[in-house]
Design an enzyme around this catalytic site. Structure first.
Site, PDB file in Angstrom:
ATOM      1  N   GLU A 243       7.434  -5.735   0.688  1.00 40.09           N
ATOM      2  CA  GLU A 243       7.391  -4.618  -0.272  1.00 40.09           C
ATOM      3  C   GLU A 243       8.768  -4.137  -0.705  1.00 40.09           C
ATOM      4  OE1 GLU A 243       5.140  -0.324  -1.005  1.00 40.09           O
ATOM      5  OE2 GLU A 243       4.824  -1.400   0.868  1.00 40.09           O
ATOM      6  N   LYS A 260      -0.594  -1.076  -2.336  1.00 42.04           N
ATOM      7  CA  LYS A 260      -1.698  -0.314  -1.764  1.00 42.04           C
ATOM      8  C   LYS A 260      -2.979  -1.079  -2.057  1.00 42.04           C
ATOM      9  CE  LYS A 260      -1.139   2.774   0.188  1.00 42.04           C
ATOM     10  NZ  LYS A 260      -0.977   2.895   1.669  1.00 42.04           N
TER      11      LYS A 260
END
Length: 445
Positions: A243, A260
């Site tokens: 990420e 997410k």
């Protein structure tokens, strides 16, 4: 007064992996590696560095080749954002990590792990992997002396102590304990305190030796674009993060890519495609994702030029070795007088690993998780002197301080979440890393 010319030379033209190079340099007091999305860099011998541990901040100055003394002043940022970069990646500047504990303490009262919570160094000497060889770069007056010093190390013998777990790395919570915390989160959501909480749990153990000795195996396992390594004295941080938190680009532009939504990968192609399709069309994961996108848009709008905060990508699926992730993208252009470091510190910890609204989410995390996260969910990265740079989110990351070793995992909990599915998601994310880590269990005598 003009700066010294940049000294550049090939230092290693053999196909040596990153762990080997780091191992040769391991006796240096501070060491950082960033994969940096296929622009690898290794930094060492900072001119200055600043460290925070147990709330105490101390700055150090290099006096000899690898010797440091404490000084009264703070880390100097006077060169920061003065020059414009001409090429990609790190080119000398600031590199380090900011823990979740340090970042969240800016906003709420939290406990902190007994280990460094912030480390930032000023580096003018580094190695970069370009055209299949490692290049040495330095604009220090002693550049040629340092080059010879590092070259000699790369031709010496590595003495990194192998990692051995004296106590296997296991979940701190059992299923019942996780369920209790999950229920508390949903009660807070029903009461209107929050919309989403990123509930995480710790897998902890005890270990002797060095994380560095096994780093390459984790990087091969995960193949993560924002992986890295940091060592300062008896603290090690091994990142296998997929990420990006914020990338600071030229002309005051930036991009953030929150993750997410997660589903596991499978060896069977049909089952794997079904898993990806399920994530792609999950209204629950899309709702979670858009909450975090909105939170990040709000965070950035404070520092951005009016009308420049955009969302060019929403709900895209990116596939990694163990999982599929739902990833969105937010872009912005900073106001002229805004400093990139101020934006980073203000935006941390990231919304994808706290929840919404962020301040209340951090308070609930502090109450329910029962242990400080340490570096987990913080950020590892760099800034060039012109303010460009790249910082990750420290998920899928192992931290070791003295004998303590830990790995964390979790996910976003909303009113639509299912406890069993969320509990399983923790293991989907780290089971492969956890299984690998526990292979270095010390034999019982």
């Amino acid at each position: 007064m003009t700066s010294p010319a940049l000294f550049q030379n090939v230092i290693c033209d053999q196909p040596v992996n990153v762990q080997e190079i780091l191992s040769y340099l391991d006796d240096l007091p501070h060491l950082i590696y960033l994969k940096n999305n296929q622009s690898p860099v290794i930094s060492f011998l900072p001119c200055q560095f600043e460290c925070v541990k147990n709330g105490v901040r101390q700055t150090y100055q290099r006096t000899q080749l690898d010797q440091y003394i404490p000084i009264e002043s703070s880390l100097s940022f006077k060169q920061f954002e003065n020059n414009q970069s001409n090429s990609d990646g790190f080119q000398g500047g600031f590199m380090g990590f900011i823990s979740y504990d340090f970042a969240s303490a800016q906003h709420v009262k939290v406990h902190s792990k007994d280990q460094p919570s912030f480390w930032l160094g000023l580096f003018q000497t580094y190695l970069k992997f370009q055209d299949d060889v490692w290049y040495f770069y330095s604009d220090e007056p002693e550049a040629e002396q340092i080059f010879t010093f590092i070259q000699n190390k790369l031709e010496s013998t590595s003495n990194v102590t192998p990692l051995q777990l004296t106590q296997s790395c296991q979940a701190r919570w059992n299923k019942q304990q996780y369920q209790h915390a999950f229920t508390q989160v949903q009660e807070y959501i029903k009461a209107g305190d929050c919309y989403q909480i990123n509930l995480t749990q710790e897998f902890k153990g005890q270990a002797e030796g060095r994380l560095l000795s096994v780093a390459q195996e984790f990087w091969q396992l995960t193949d993560a674009p924002y992986s890295g390594y940091l060592k300062t004295e008896d603290f090690e941080l091994l990142s296998c993060s997929p990420e990006l938190f914020i990338e600071f680009l030229a002309e005051k532009k930036l991009v953030t890519k929150p993750i997410k939504g997660t589903m596991p990968r499978y060896a069977d192609a049909e089952r794997d495609a079904q898993s990806k399709h399920q994530l792609q069309h999950s209204s629950k994961d899309q709702a979670e994702n858009v909450m975090i996108v909105d939170l990040l848009r709000n965070d950035l709008s404070v520092y951005a030029e009016t009308g420049t905060v955009k969302t060019p990508k929403l709900f895209e699926i990116e596939s990694f070795n163990q999982v599929h992730h739902m990833v969105s993208e937010v872009t912005a252009t900073l106001k002229p007088n805004v400093k990139a470091l101020d934006v980073l510190l203000a935006a941390l910890p990231g919304g994808s690993i706290t929840g919404a609204p962020k301040i209340r989410a951090m308070q609930i995390i502090e109450e329910l998780e029962g242990a400080p996260r340490g570096a987990y969910c913080g950020s590892l990265g760099y800034f060039n002197f012109d303010g460009t740079g790249s910082w990750n989110i420290l998920i899928r990351s192992i931290q070791k301080y003295q004998q303590d070793i830990s790995l964390w995992a979790g996910g976003g909990v909303t009113i639509a979440s299912d406890c069993d599915a969320e509990y399983q998601e923790c293991f989907d994310k780290v089971s492969a890393m956890l299984d690998l880590l526990n292979t270095w269990q010390k034999p019982q005598s």
